[in-house]
Motif scaffolding. Structure first.
Motif, PDB file in Angstrom:
ATOM      1  N   GLY A   1     -72.659  53.585 -18.074  1.00 45.32           N
ATOM      2  CA  GLY A   1     -71.377  53.832 -17.596  1.00 45.32           C
ATOM      3  C   GLY A   1     -71.301  53.039 -16.087  1.00 45.32           C
ATOM      4  N   GLY A   2     -70.039  52.362 -16.088  1.00 47.00           N
ATOM      5  CA  GLY A   2     -69.898  51.611 -14.699  1.00 47.00           C
ATOM      6  C   GLY A   2     -69.678  52.859 -13.732  1.00 47.00           C
ATOM      7  N   PHE A   3     -69.541  52.361 -12.382  1.00 47.80           N
ATOM      8  CA  PHE A   3     -69.358  53.323 -11.441  1.00 47.80           C
ATOM      9  C   PHE A   3     -68.371  54.221 -11.204  1.00 47.80           C
ATOM     10  CE2 PHE A   3     -67.762  49.366  -9.542  1.00 47.80           C
ATOM     11  CZ  PHE A   3     -66.536  49.592  -9.101  1.00 47.80           C
ATOM     12  N   GLY A   4     -68.564  55.514 -11.117  1.00 48.86           N
ATOM     13  CA  GLY A   4     -67.375  56.588 -11.066  1.00 48.86           C
ATOM     14  C   GLY A   4     -66.886  56.946 -12.514  1.00 48.86           C
TER      15      GLY A   4
ATOM     16  N   GLY B   1     -81.446  59.522 -19.788  1.00 51.48           N
ATOM     17  CA  GLY B   1     -81.537  58.729 -18.445  1.00 51.48           C
ATOM     18  C   GLY B   1     -80.064  57.936 -18.275  1.00 51.48           C
ATOM     19  N   ALA B   2     -79.475  58.111 -17.174  1.00 52.12           N
ATOM     20  CA  ALA B   2     -78.344  57.263 -16.745  1.00 52.12           C
ATOM     21  C   ALA B   2     -78.777  55.724 -16.774  1.00 52.12           C
ATOM     22  CB  ALA B   2     -77.786  57.775 -15.406  1.00 52.12           C
ATOM     23  N   VAL B   3     -77.642  54.989 -17.153  1.00 51.92           N
ATOM     24  CA  VAL B   3     -77.896  53.610 -17.060  1.00 51.92           C
ATOM     25  C   VAL B   3     -76.711  53.013 -16.363  1.00 51.92           C
ATOM     26  CG1 VAL B   3     -78.221  51.310 -18.287  1.00 51.92           C
ATOM     27  CG2 VAL B   3     -79.229  53.430 -19.166  1.00 51.92           C
ATOM     28  N   SER B   4     -76.870  52.282 -15.376  1.00 50.63           N
ATOM     29  CA  SER B   4     -75.826  51.656 -14.580  1.00 50.63           C
ATOM     30  C   SER B   4     -75.443  50.185 -14.737  1.00 50.63           C
ATOM     31  CB  SER B   4     -75.952  51.894 -13.173  1.00 50.63           C
ATOM     32  OG  SER B   4     -76.524  53.302 -12.561  1.00 50.63           O
ATOM     33  N   PRO B   5     -74.805  49.599 -15.706  1.00 50.34           N
ATOM     34  CA  PRO B   5     -74.803  48.386 -16.171  1.00 50.34           C
ATOM     35  C   PRO B   5     -74.169  47.521 -15.014  1.00 50.34           C
ATOM     36  CG  PRO B   5     -73.822  49.700 -17.787  1.00 50.34           C
ATOM     37  CD  PRO B   5     -73.883  50.438 -16.657  1.00 50.34           C
ATOM     38  N   ALA B   6     -74.711  46.431 -14.597  1.00 45.67           N
ATOM     39  CA  ALA B   6     -73.972  45.458 -13.454  1.00 45.67           C
ATOM     40  C   ALA B   6     -72.744  45.342 -14.229  1.00 45.67           C
ATOM     41  CB  ALA B   6     -74.908  44.389 -13.303  1.00 45.67           C
ATOM     42  N   GLY B   7     -71.479  45.298 -13.623  1.00 44.27           N
ATOM     43  CA  GLY B   7     -70.395  44.887 -13.867  1.00 44.27           C
ATOM     44  C   GLY B   7     -69.652  45.602 -15.008  1.00 44.27           C
ATOM     45  N   SER B   8     -70.323  46.914 -15.060  1.00 45.89           N
ATOM     46  CA  SER B   8     -69.827  47.575 -16.295  1.00 45.89           C
ATOM     47  C   SER B   8     -70.079  47.103 -17.774  1.00 45.89           C
ATOM     48  CB  SER B   8     -68.670  48.210 -16.270  1.00 45.89           C
ATOM     49  OG  SER B   8     -68.294  48.880 -15.158  1.00 45.89           O
ATOM     50  N   ASP B   9     -71.051  45.935 -17.842  1.00 43.62           N
ATOM     51  CA  ASP B   9     -71.157  45.255 -19.008  1.00 43.62           C
ATOM     52  C   ASP B   9     -72.305  45.550 -19.718  1.00 43.62           C
ATOM     53  OD1 ASP B   9     -71.506  43.341 -20.817  1.00 43.62           O
ATOM     54  OD2 ASP B   9     -72.007  41.708 -19.477  1.00 43.62           O
TER      55      ASP B   9
ATOM     56  N   PRO C   1     -70.490  41.285  -8.317  1.00 41.80           N
ATOM     57  CA  PRO C   1     -71.530  42.045  -7.806  1.00 41.80           C
ATOM     58  C   PRO C   1     -71.252  42.746  -6.302  1.00 41.80           C
ATOM     59  CG  PRO C   1     -72.440  39.794  -8.582  1.00 41.80           C
ATOM     60  CD  PRO C   1     -70.606  40.023  -8.819  1.00 41.80           C
ATOM     61  N   VAL C   2     -70.483  42.244  -5.623  1.00 36.65           N
ATOM     62  CA  VAL C   2     -70.216  42.928  -4.351  1.00 36.65           C
ATOM     63  C   VAL C   2     -69.272  44.212  -4.309  1.00 36.65           C
ATOM     64  CG1 VAL C   2     -69.299  42.564  -1.936  1.00 36.65           C
ATOM     65  CG2 VAL C   2     -70.567  40.770  -2.806  1.00 36.65           C
ATOM     66  N   PRO C   3     -68.130  43.883  -5.182  1.00 34.62           N
ATOM     67  CA  PRO C   3     -67.371  45.428  -5.329  1.00 34.62           C
ATOM     68  C   PRO C   3     -68.216  46.317  -6.324  1.00 34.62           C
ATOM     69  CG  PRO C   3     -66.182  43.524  -6.182  1.00 34.62           C
ATOM     70  CD  PRO C   3     -67.349  42.999  -5.340  1.00 34.62           C
ATOM     71  N   ASP C   4     -68.758  45.699  -7.251  1.00 33.30           N
ATOM     72  CA  ASP C   4     -69.576  46.431  -8.313  1.00 33.30           C
ATOM     73  C   ASP C   4     -70.598  47.199  -7.908  1.00 33.30           C
ATOM     74  OD1 ASP C   4     -70.176  46.829 -11.060  1.00 33.30           O
ATOM     75  OD2 ASP C   4     -71.791  46.002 -11.024  1.00 33.30           O
ATOM     76  N   LEU C   5     -71.445  46.731  -7.069  1.00 36.81           N
ATOM     77  CA  LEU C   5     -72.696  47.454  -6.171  1.00 36.81           C
ATOM     78  C   LEU C   5     -72.288  48.362  -5.025  1.00 36.81           C
ATOM     79  CD1 LEU C   5     -75.398  44.551  -6.236  1.00 36.81           C
ATOM     80  CD2 LEU C   5     -75.179  46.346  -7.773  1.00 36.81           C
ATOM     81  N   THR C   6     -71.161  47.916  -4.496  1.00 32.57           N
ATOM     82  CA  THR C   6     -70.593  48.701  -3.545  1.00 32.57           C
ATOM     83  C   THR C   6     -70.011  50.048  -4.254  1.00 32.57           C
ATOM     84  OG1 THR C   6     -70.029  47.132  -2.093  1.00 32.57           O
ATOM     85  CG2 THR C   6     -68.702  49.241  -1.781  1.00 32.57           C
ATOM     86  N   GLY C   7     -69.227  49.911  -5.302  1.00 34.48           N
ATOM     87  CA  GLY C   7     -68.830  51.215  -6.096  1.00 34.48           C
ATOM     88  C   GLY C   7     -69.843  52.120  -6.458  1.00 34.48           C
ATOM     89  N   TYR C   8     -70.933  51.549  -6.690  1.00 31.58           N
ATOM     90  CA  TYR C   8     -72.349  52.226  -7.388  1.00 31.58           C
ATOM     91  C   TYR C   8     -72.737  53.031  -6.273  1.00 31.58           C
ATOM     92  CZ  TYR C   8     -72.727  50.547 -12.106  1.00 31.58           C
ATOM     93  OH  TYR C   8     -72.467  50.481 -13.471  1.00 31.58           O
ATOM     94  N   ILE C   9     -72.502  52.616  -5.122  1.00 27.74           N
ATOM     95  CA  ILE C   9     -73.243  53.311  -3.942  1.00 27.74           C
ATOM     96  C   ILE C   9     -72.350  54.303  -3.083  1.00 27.74           C
ATOM     97  CG2 ILE C   9     -74.545  53.184  -1.683  1.00 27.74           C
ATOM     98  CD1 ILE C   9     -74.940  50.077  -2.714  1.00 27.74           C
ATOM     99  N   THR C  10     -71.098  53.908  -2.810  1.00 23.13           N
ATOM    100  CA  THR C  10     -70.280  54.764  -1.955  1.00 23.13           C
ATOM    101  C   THR C  10     -69.702  56.002  -2.666  1.00 23.13           C
ATOM    102  OG1 THR C  10     -68.441  53.089  -3.075  1.00 23.13           O
ATOM    103  CG2 THR C  10     -69.434  52.592  -0.624  1.00 23.13           C
ATOM    104  N   GLU C  11     -68.996  56.632  -2.162  1.00 22.30           N
ATOM    105  CA  GLU C  11     -68.423  57.714  -2.675  1.00 22.30           C
ATOM    106  C   GLU C  11     -66.885  57.840  -3.165  1.00 22.30           C
ATOM    107  OE1 GLU C  11     -71.637  60.791  -0.293  1.00 22.30           O
ATOM    108  OE2 GLU C  11     -69.885  59.947   0.708  1.00 22.30           O
ATOM    109  N   GLY C  12     -66.821  56.793  -4.089  1.00 20.45           N
ATOM    110  CA  GLY C  12     -65.578  56.460  -4.616  1.00 20.45           C
ATOM    111  C   GLY C  12     -64.959  55.012  -3.857  1.00 20.45           C
ATOM    112  N   GLN C  13     -63.645  54.670  -4.047  1.00 16.00           N
ATOM    113  CA  GLN C  13     -63.239  53.267  -3.588  1.00 16.00           C
ATOM    114  C   GLN C  13     -61.835  53.503  -3.653  1.00 16.00           C
ATOM    115  OE1 GLN C  13     -65.387  53.238  -6.570  1.00 16.00           O
ATOM    116  NE2 GLN C  13     -63.797  53.491  -7.872  1.00 16.00           N
ATOM    117  N   ILE C  14     -60.967  52.800  -2.891  1.00 16.47           N
ATOM    118  CA  ILE C  14     -59.679  52.645  -2.866  1.00 16.47           C
ATOM    119  C   ILE C  14     -59.242  51.157  -3.279  1.00 16.47           C
ATOM    120  CG2 ILE C  14     -57.485  52.877  -1.468  1.00 16.47           C
ATOM    121  CD1 ILE C  14     -58.698  55.358  -1.603  1.00 16.47           C
ATOM    122  N   VAL C  15     -58.625  50.914  -4.405  1.00 15.11           N
ATOM    123  CA  VAL C  15     -58.428  49.740  -4.860  1.00 15.11           C
ATOM    124  C   VAL C  15     -57.189  49.177  -4.400  1.00 15.11           C
ATOM    125  CG1 VAL C  15     -58.620  48.151  -6.956  1.00 15.11           C
ATOM    126  CG2 VAL C  15     -60.364  50.336  -6.621  1.00 15.11           C
TER     127      VAL C  15
END
Ligand code: ADP
Ligand code: MG
Lengths: 586, 454
Positions: free
Chosen positions: A233-236, A387-395, B314-328
């Motif tokens: 799943g994508g982030f969040g 296992g969680a998977v974190s696909p780059a760009g939710s792809d 990649p910049v917003p994507d990886l950021t979103g994976y690390i931060t505790e949310g995002q305001i878009v």
């Protein structure tokens, strides 16, 4: 002599060394004047390649490398439960007393407490012939957990002497055994190299259900104990919350939670929440069956790579005692990225998106360590991996997701659309699948309800029809559909909102018992069947929806705690009542 | 520490240079590079070998020539001088004063890389911050000690939103923030906007600035946020202050990182960015939070520009994976004059659930926000349908959703950059807009909440 190996080059976490003392691949070494913890990963003609598990800043060429002759290992003995370790098995509370609030470098530590005494009860006696992996005694480690002490797998022979029931430290001798190589002394402590899987007698079929208390998983996409699931799943979208839910509520005996390259606060959250939560089955604090491995995203990337192995080795050890262990790895993508980063520093030939060509085989090796087995102790145990998977760009077509798919049996795909509409858990009922339906059916028949499989099929049918109709109403609107199809849409809405949605933060619904799952499913399908009867009598579908019972069905899950499931079934009579009143008006 | 000096470099490639014949140089050590006019530039060791080092020069290698260049090794990694005197001061991107005022008393020299907090020593953040902005307070609550970035697009007013947050934020019953501001590759006028705005509102002695401007060396940006976070950690954990860190623009930061990676001929992962971009960003974003037994806190708002408004870059994507949310931020809303143009659907605050509700904000907060989300998500489906069949052919229920959507955007989100709303007002406004929908649609809130608040 020890000084005969020197650092040649430092490139981030990877160093090259040279010198006369031969090192072995996989050997643990200490690097530099600070004696940073490291492991040999490559041997070339004129230098050795070492990955360092701590920050290498200010390390200098020419500083010494100290061999240990031993592989990177983890300590196994009483004292593991409720602990939190870093990626190479050092206890974080020990590091905190040594180093303070921040993680510094070069602290060597044993994994387990040497002073603490445990009440040991032997289960073998003098003269017994025992073989590797057998149970030699028991320690009540927590009120919830009986730690079965195993003979190390490599030792077998006749028991020469056993200590009597008393308190011992993990290093105290508890047994002497006459082996082919002479008499050996055995303590409760054993060490195991993390990259080697522990032996067992044979693999068994996965037959027991891993009941998670999460409706969408248990009902639609279940896994058995010993099974393997991925949560991409994508982030969040809810990977971590789902993992936490599983760690809290699934009915495994032991939970190993590996925080691999993710947030520090999420580990803190587990540490603050779990001791206060109570296991729905045993009613003991959840922390009493949990072990945490924390290598957060800002901790050294190499230890991220090893954290996964540390976790799975612990799991196998408890499996060998005859327990059902569940490993949550959040996130396996960070582990794969660690592989990629190390591979890049070694200037290996990359395959897709910079990942090394051996990504697939490493993933396979990891997931292969799951399964149900007959252990050397002659008990049945299992390791399940989620296992969680974190696909780059939710792809989902990226390499880690794709490679993972080859080795798993259940795929719990998280959807960005569902998450942004705050439909949680955002597990897509169209993209997810489980190959374990046949494995768990006998379990559902026996402990749940033999209607499960027909209910499941009917729900999946309605959801699939809904999916098709949603495409049509995107173009013509719902009003133009005939009433029987609109009823499918409405019922699917009840399934989605009244059954699949399950808030992790609602104390009434975070855990859903078997009864609750069955009675909700039955209620919604009953509503559907009865509504169809009304449609046959020519009653318009919108009249049925307008009945108060419809919203009541949507709400009932949030209001019904464990123990009060009968309120759900009782709504059936309200359906009867409101429907027959409606009928009288036509 | 002994200083070692070498004359002549073997090779220059982009921001990198190779110096051979070196001895005892540590990995990550700071390097002074002197050109033929003895002008000094700073750099850092990326590879330390027995016989050579690879150096990354922050100010770039322009006009350096191989034989005349002198390279000096100081024997330690990049450090920043902390002290109470940093408050109110303006530094450059490498942490050197740039405000032409007298130096301050340095109480300690700290490595800008910081150290990871031991996870068992973290204090889980759960104190609600009122930003006065409805779409944040009501739906994506900011928590003290959270890292909540703003995902912006070129030309969208992220700076105004950041300034609004910095000036309006209040901790219910708590003290005000000290602001640490880091600019990476931003234009001069934007930097001035922040310096002026922040000094004005929080008082000039309650902010610290680190400025690397658009026309200043790109590689320097790799150090800028690290200096800022070192300052923030000192203020928070040593002096016990509540610190708000604003970092803009993370995309420029990442581009600088990419430039070095390409010069090093590293294997890229995506769009030329190095495979370690995630770990690198994490080494910044994770320097946020609270520590048990220490009174201060670091709350972090990193601002980034999504290239082509693409959230999967990649910049917003990886950021979103690390931060505790995002305001878009959203171009359509901005075009409609709805400010701050926050698109709530892809926005998220992961810490919200632990900081709101009964005894924290208000009992209905959790469900109300979930209901607003569900309804607004539905608006988007219906708008798509309306685009095909026309609004006239919508059912009356669908039409009420359309009206809900319009008022939600105009009133709830579009409060303007200068309006500050109390949480109470935000929640009540949410309920009043929900009144447009029939009660039977409000299934995410309880009957009791409907009775009480609708
Ligand atoms: N089952 C759930 N119940 C309630 N909220 C959830 C649930 N799953 C996810 N969420 C919400 O989604 C947010 C993001 O989830 P998280 O698991 O942190 O995402 P990921 O790990 O995929 O980035 C959480 O902070 C929470 O607000
Ligand atoms: Mg997560």
């Amino acid at each position: 002599m020890e000084d005969s190996i020197r650092i040649l080059r430092i490139n981030g976490p990877i160093i090259w060394s040279y010198g006369d003392t031969p090192l072995k691949i996989g050997e643990q070494v200490f690097v530099g004047n600070l004696q940073l913890i490291a492991e040999v990963i490559g041997i070339e003609a004129d230098h050795t390649i070492i990955q360092v598990y701590e920050d290498t800043i200010e390390l200098k060429p020419g500083e010494p490398v100290y061999p240990t002759g031993l592989p990177l290992s983890i300590e196994l003995a009483p004292g593991l439960i409720s602990s939190i370790f870093d990626g190479i098995g050092r206890p974080l509370d020990y590091l905190a007393t040594k180093e303070g609030d921040f993680l510094k470098r070069g602290t060597h530590s044993e994994g387990l407490d040497r002073e603490k005494k445990w009440e040991f009860t032997p289960s073998v006696k003098k003269g017994d012939l025992i073989s590797g992996g057998e149970i030699i005694g028991n320690v009540k480690e927590t009120s919830l957990f009986n730690h079965r002490i195993l003979l190390p797998p490599s030792i077998s022979g006749r028991v020469v002497s056993v200590r009597e029931h008393d308190e011992y430290t993990i290093e105290d001798e508890i047994l002497q055994i006459e082996t082919s190589k002479g008499t050996e002394s055995v303590s409760m402590l054993q060490k195991w190299p993390v990259r080697t899987s522990r032996p067992f007698i044979k693999r068994l079929q996965n037959k027991k259900m891993l009941f998670t208390g999460q409706r969408v998983l248990d009902f639609l996409f279940p896994i058995p104990k010993g099974g393997v699931a991925a949560i991409p799943g994508g982030f969040g979208t809810g990977k971590t919350v789902t993992q936490h839910q599983l760690a809290k509520w699934s009915d495994a005996d032991i939970i190993i939670y590996v925080g691999c390259g993710e947030r520090g606060n999420e580990m803190t959250q587990v540490l603050t929440e779990f001791p206060e939560l109570v296991d729905p089955v045993t009613e003991r604090p959840l922390m009493e069956r949990t072990i945490l491995i924390a290598n957060t995203s800002n901790m050294p990337v190499t230890a991220r790579e090893s954290s996964i192995y540390t976790g799975i080795t612990l799991a196998e050890y408890f499996r060998d005692q005859g327990y059902d262990v569940a490993v949550m790895a959040d996130s396996t993508s960070r582990w794969a990225e660690a592989l990629r980063e190390i591979s890049g520093r070694l200037e290996e030939m990359p395959a897709e998106q910079g990942y090394p060509a051996y990504l697939g085989s490493r993933l396979a090796e990891f997931y292969e360590r799951a399964g149900s087995v007959l252990a050397l102790s002659h008990r049945e145990g299992s390791v399940s991996i989620i296992g969680a998977v974190s696909p780059a760009g939710s792809d989902f077509s990226e390499p880690v997701t794709q490679n993972t798919k080859r080795f798993i049996g259940a795929f719990w795909a998280l959807s960005k659309e569902l998450a942004s509409a705050r439909h949680f858990p955002a597990i897509s009922w169209t993209d997810s699948y489980s190959e374990y339906i046949e494995n768990v059916k006998p379990w559902w028949d026996q402990f749940g309800n033999d209607k499960w499989s027909s209910f499941r099929n009917r729900m999946m049918y309605l959801l699939t029809e809904d999916q098709r109709l949603q495409q049509i109403i995107k173009i013509i609107g719902a009003d133009s559909l005939p009433d029987d199809q609109r009823l499918i849409l409405e019922t699917a809405k009840l399934i989605k909102q009244g059954f699949l949605q399950q808030s992790a933060i609602n104390p009434n619904d975070a855990y859903s018992s078997i009864e609750k799952q069955m009675s909700l499913a039955e209620l919604i399908l009953y509503y559907y069947d009865e509504s169809r009867e009304l449609l046959k009598k020519g009653i318009p579908v919108i009249r049925i929806w307008a009945l108060p019972i419809t919203t009541e069905i949507l709400r009932i899950k949030d209001k019904t705690p464990k123990g009060e499931e009968h309120f759900i079934s009782e709504l059936k009579s309200r359906i009867n009542k409101e429907f027959s009143e409606l009928k009288t008006r036509y | 520490m002994s200083v070692k000096e070498y004359t002549g470099v073997e090779r220059i490639n982009g921001p990198l240079l190779v110096v051979s014949g070196t001895k005892d140089i540590g990995f990550g050590e700071i390097v002074e590079v002197l050109d033929r006019n003895s002008e000094k530039r700073l750099g850092q060791v990326l590879i330390a070998d027995m016989n050579f080092v690879l150096v990354q020069v922050f100010e770039g290698t322009k006009n350096l020539d191989s034989p005349a260049t002198k390279v000096r090794f100081i024997g330690k990694s990049v450090q920043f001088a902390v002290g109470k005197g940093i408050l109110g001061r303006i530094f450059d991107g490498l942490g050197r004063l740039r405000d032409n005022l007298p130096p301050y008393l340095a109480e300690d020299f700290l490595s800008v890389n910081g150290l990871p907090i031991n996870p068992i020593k973290r204090q889980y953040p759960e104190d609600f911050i009122q930003t006065g902005i409805s779409s944040i307070d009501g739906l994506n609550t900011l928590i003290r000690g959270q890292k909540l970035p703003i995902f912006s697009g070129a030309g969208l007013p992220s700076h105004r939103l950041a300034a609004q947050i910095a000036t309006q934020s209040r901790l219910l019953g708590g003290e005000d923030f000290v602001v640490v501001f880091a600019a990476m590759g931003v234009k001069n006028d934007l930097a001035e906007f922040f310096v002026e705005k922040l000094s004005q509102t929080s008082g000039s002695s309650r902010s610290v600035f680190f400025l690397n401007l658009a026309n200043e060396p790109a590689i320097e940006r790799i150090i800028t946020p690290r200096c800022a976070l070192t300052a923030a950690e000192y203020l928070a954990y040593t002096l016990g202050m509540h610190v708000l860190v604003i970092m803009i623009d993370m995309t420029s930061y990442c581009e600088a990182l990419r430039e070095t990676a390409i010069a090093k001929e590293e294997v890229p992962s995506q769009k030329g960015y190095p495979g370690y971009l995630y770990s690198d960003l994490a080494s910044l974003y994770e320097r946020t939070g609270r520590i048990k037994g220490r009174s201060g806190s670091i709350t972090q708002i990193a601002i980034l520009t999504m290239p082509n408004d693409d959230i999967s870059h990649p910049v917003p994507d990886l950021t979103g994976y690390i931060t505790e949310g995002q305001i878009v931020l959203d171009r359509r809303l901005y075009g409609l004059g709805i400010n701050p143009p926050i698109n709530v659907l892809p926005s998220l605050s992961r810490l919200m659930k632990d900081g709101i509700g009964k005894d924290k904000t208000r009992e209905d907060h959790v469900n109300l926000s979930s209901q607003l989300y569900a309804a607004y998500a539905k608006v988007h489906e219906i708008r798509a349908l309306a685009a095909i069949i026309g609004e006239e052919d919508l059912s009356s229920l669908d039409r009420s959703y359309i009206e809900f959507g319009n008022r939600f955007e105009k009133e709830f989100i579009g409060q303007g950059f200068d309006v500050e709303r109390k949480l109470e007002e935000t929640l009540n406004l949410g309920w009043s807009i929900l009144r447009i929908l029939p009660r039977s649609e409000l299934t995410r809130v309880t009957e009791e909440e409907i009775e009480r608040y609708l």
